[in-house]
Design a protein around this motif. Structure first.
Motif, PDB file in Angstrom:
ATOM      1  N   ASP A 282       0.891  -1.154   0.388  1.00 14.12           N
ATOM      2  CA  ASP A 282       0.384   0.072  -0.100  1.00 14.12           C
ATOM      3  C   ASP A 282       0.672   1.161   0.112  1.00 14.12           C
ATOM      4  O   ASP A 282       1.485   1.260   0.260  1.00 14.12           O
ATOM      5  CB  ASP A 282      -0.694   0.134   1.608  1.00 14.12           C
ATOM      6  N   ILE A 283       0.141   2.868  -0.448  1.00 13.67           N
ATOM      7  CA  ILE A 283       0.877   3.566  -0.912  1.00 13.67           C
ATOM      8  C   ILE A 283       1.579   4.159   0.260  1.00 13.67           C
ATOM      9  O   ILE A 283       2.444   5.243   0.520  1.00 13.67           O
ATOM     10  CB  ILE A 283       0.762   4.486  -2.233  1.00 13.67           C
ATOM     11  N   ARG A 284       1.057   4.245   1.172  1.00 11.64           N
ATOM     12  CA  ARG A 284       0.280   4.660   1.998  1.00 11.64           C
ATOM     13  C   ARG A 284       1.518   3.722   3.608  1.00 11.64           C
ATOM     14  O   ARG A 284       1.674   4.467   4.762  1.00 11.64           O
ATOM     15  CB  ARG A 284      -0.586   5.070   2.613  1.00 11.64           C
TER      16      ARG A 284
ATOM     17  N   PHE B 173       2.666   6.144 -10.006  1.00 11.51           N
ATOM     18  CA  PHE B 173       1.218   6.585 -10.532  1.00 11.51           C
ATOM     19  C   PHE B 173      -0.014   6.107  -9.274  1.00 11.51           C
ATOM     20  O   PHE B 173      -1.687   6.488  -9.855  1.00 11.51           O
ATOM     21  CB  PHE B 173       0.571   4.786 -11.765  1.00 11.51           C
ATOM     22  N   ALA B 174       0.374   5.299  -8.551  1.00 11.56           N
ATOM     23  CA  ALA B 174      -1.126   4.804  -7.708  1.00 11.56           C
ATOM     24  C   ALA B 174      -1.411   6.902  -7.281  1.00 11.56           C
ATOM     25  O   ALA B 174      -0.841   6.886  -6.695  1.00 11.56           O
ATOM     26  CB  ALA B 174      -0.540   3.896  -5.944  1.00 11.56           C
ATOM     27  N   GLY B 175      -2.310   6.366  -7.377  1.00 11.80           N
ATOM     28  CA  GLY B 175      -3.598   6.959  -6.872  1.00 11.80           C
ATOM     29  C   GLY B 175      -5.137   6.438  -7.512  1.00 11.80           C
ATOM     30  O   GLY B 175      -5.631   6.333  -8.167  1.00 11.80           O
ATOM     31  N   LEU B 176      -6.276   7.159  -6.465  1.00  9.75           N
ATOM     32  CA  LEU B 176      -7.871   6.826  -7.097  1.00  9.75           C
ATOM     33  C   LEU B 176      -7.665   8.083  -7.763  1.00  9.75           C
ATOM     34  O   LEU B 176      -7.334   9.237  -7.505  1.00  9.75           O
ATOM     35  CB  LEU B 176      -8.130   6.689  -5.938  1.00  9.75           C
ATOM     36  N   LYS B 177      -9.039   7.406  -9.104  1.00 10.28           N
ATOM     37  CA  LYS B 177      -8.927   8.297  -9.893  1.00 10.28           C
ATOM     38  C   LYS B 177     -10.443   8.821 -10.349  1.00 10.28           C
ATOM     39  O   LYS B 177     -10.667   9.390 -11.657  1.00 10.28           O
ATOM     40  CB  LYS B 177      -7.955   8.146 -10.862  1.00 10.28           C
ATOM     41  N   ALA B 178     -11.247   8.433  -9.949  1.00  9.88           N
ATOM     42  CA  ALA B 178     -13.024   9.304  -9.988  1.00  9.88           C
ATOM     43  C   ALA B 178     -13.183  10.085  -9.369  1.00  9.88           C
ATOM     44  O   ALA B 178     -13.720  10.053  -8.045  1.00  9.88           O
ATOM     45  CB  ALA B 178     -13.823   7.049  -9.914  1.00  9.88           C
ATOM     46  N   VAL B 179     -13.927  10.745 -10.769  1.00  4.14           N
ATOM     47  CA  VAL B 179     -13.824  12.352  -9.416  1.00  4.14           C
ATOM     48  C   VAL B 179     -15.339  11.969  -8.674  1.00  4.14           C
ATOM     49  O   VAL B 179     -15.341  12.635  -8.177  1.00  4.14           O
ATOM     50  CB  VAL B 179     -14.619  13.071 -11.488  1.00  4.14           C
ATOM     51  N   GLY B 180     -16.144  11.659 -10.132  1.00  2.00           N
ATOM     52  CA  GLY B 180     -17.887  11.638  -8.987  1.00  2.00           C
ATOM     53  C   GLY B 180     -17.366  11.091  -7.361  1.00  2.00           C
ATOM     54  O   GLY B 180     -18.051  11.566  -6.140  1.00  2.00           O
ATOM     55  N   GLU B 181     -17.112  10.075  -7.296  1.00  2.00           N
ATOM     56  CA  GLU B 181     -16.398   9.081  -5.988  1.00  2.00           C
ATOM     57  C   GLU B 181     -15.465  10.594  -5.340  1.00  2.00           C
ATOM     58  O   GLU B 181     -15.814  10.122  -3.990  1.00  2.00           O
ATOM     59  CB  GLU B 181     -16.005   8.180  -6.286  1.00  2.00           C
ATOM     60  N   SER B 182     -14.868  10.796  -6.365  1.00  2.00           N
ATOM     61  CA  SER B 182     -13.974  11.811  -5.152  1.00  2.00           C
ATOM     62  C   SER B 182     -14.794  13.098  -3.826  1.00  2.00           C
ATOM     63  O   SER B 182     -14.237  13.562  -3.571  1.00  2.00           O
ATOM     64  CB  SER B 182     -12.641  12.760  -5.423  1.00  2.00           C
TER      65      SER B 182
ATOM     66  N   ASN C  44      -5.235   8.554   0.446  1.00  2.00           N
ATOM     67  CA  ASN C  44      -4.633   7.741  -0.640  1.00  2.00           C
ATOM     68  C   ASN C  44      -3.694   8.619  -1.363  1.00  2.00           C
ATOM     69  O   ASN C  44      -2.311   8.317  -1.562  1.00  2.00           O
ATOM     70  CB  ASN C  44      -5.776   7.247  -1.546  1.00  2.00           C
ATOM     71  N   ASN C  45      -4.572  10.068  -1.618  1.00  2.00           N
ATOM     72  CA  ASN C  45      -3.564  10.144  -3.236  1.00  2.00           C
ATOM     73  C   ASN C  45      -2.526  11.536  -2.274  1.00  2.00           C
ATOM     74  O   ASN C  45      -1.094  11.555  -2.109  1.00  2.00           O
ATOM     75  CB  ASN C  45      -4.211  11.020  -4.156  1.00  2.00           C
TER      76      ASN C  45
END
Length: 336
Positions: A58-60, A80-89, A99-100
């Motif tokens: 895990d990146i954390r 690259f490791a990161g969450l990327k869904a705008v709506g979910e954010s 996470n990011n």
């Protein structure tokens, strides 16, 4: 060079691993598979004839990252490791900041502890917010309307602060526009969980028969056909951009660079091109605009040409043809 690729099993990460391996680098993937699949790395090995080293973590977890950097004697990191869904954010902002942003802090601490000071960071054109002018160049003011975009701005600011404090770092901030397409082999491509958040994988699922129709959000924008216009970039071109960024970092820097084509295509342009590539109809309905969507967004890519010696080479027809090859051969993604 020994390179740690965080999130290397994901969509852009796996395509970048192919280009790194083909260029003769040793690749160490660090991934927790929260939105990717181990099968992608097996297919990377099939494409290249070379395997990646894998650390599942895990990146954390800074200790895990530090251990990986030491064990494999890494000289650079592509992050690259990161969450990327705008709506979910928008719904789960703390998850995205944890996470990011926190994940990147842990990564940078591990790099600092091990003396690794070369980093290519996966940023995004979302850092520009609602465009004040077009095309978007790197001098455009930064703003964001959602937690995903703000997490990218925070990380960029953090990296600029780090460089001011320690000017021997080599940092590239690559601001992607809209990655689409797949590897020409059809072996790796975009494999979204559930309902796709992005246009082309949704169009692909309609063409392959997984979904009945495409909802086009807004048909009354001030664009040639009323639908939104975006700068779509082939994922293989994007992967080459990361390789070029690594090759060009001969001296200390902290440089933000757009990776885009400079060409805007509308939603209907994409639908028509996909119907041509697949030979399948893509039924659609025009629905109301979504809050936060903008009419047009496309890059000024001149800085990438001058500083990275990189330009996008693949057009919309290539993007759609390669996407269709992946989708038609892998209708259920890697899970099959």
């Amino acid at each position: 060079m020994n390179i740690l690729v965080t999130g290397g099993a994901g969509y852009i990460g796996s395509h970048t691993c192919v280009e790194l391996l083909n260029a003769g680098h040793r690749v160490v993937v660090f991934d927790n598979f929260c939105n990717s699949h181990p099968e992608s790395l097996k297919r990377v090995a099939t494409i290249t004839g070379k395997s990646v080293d894998l650390v599942e973590g895990d990146i954390r977890n800074g200790h895990q990252i530090e251990q990986a950097l030491r064990d494999f004697k890494c000289e650079a990191v592509i992050h690259f490791a990161g969450l990327k869904a705008v709506g979910e954010s928008v719904q789960l902002p703390l998850k995205y900041y944890d996470n990011n942003v926190v994940g990147t802090v842990r990564l940078l601490e591990a790099m600092q502890a091990t003396g690794v000071k070369t980093l290519v960071f996966s940023s995004s054109a979302t850092v520009y917010g609602d465009p004040q002018y077009l095309p978007l160049n790197e001098e455009h003011p930064l703003s964001a309307s959602n937690a995903y975009g703000r997490s990218k701005i925070m990380i960029e600011d953090m990296l600029r602060d780090l460089f001011r404090a320690q000017p021997d770092w080599k940092i590239s901030l690559l601001r992607y526009f809209n990655p689409v397409g797949a590897h020409a082999s059809g072996l790796i491509g975009e494999d979204p969980d559930g309902i796709p958040n992005n246009l082309m994988p949704f169009v692909a699922q309609v063409a392959v028969g997984k979904r009945d129709q495409l909802n086009i959000w807004g048909g009354d924008y001030a664009t040639p056909d009323g639908t939104g216009v975006r700068d779509f970039i082939h994922v293989v071109d994007l992967a080459h951009g990361h390789l070029k960024a690594l090759e060009q970092m001969q001296q200390a820097q902290c440089l933000a660079v757009n990776l885009g084509t400079g060409i805007g295509y509308s939603v209907l342009d994409v639908v028509k091109a996909y119907e041509k590539a697949s030979g399948k109809p893509v039924p659609y309905v025009i629905a109301a605009r979504r809050p936060g969507d903008i009419a047009s967004c496309y890059a000024e890519p001149a800085l990438a040409a001058s500083r990275l010696n990189w330009t996008a080479k693949l057009g919309l027809d290539d993007m759609c043809a390669d996407s269709w090859r992946w989708q038609s051969q892998n209708p259920n993604g890697f899970k099959a």
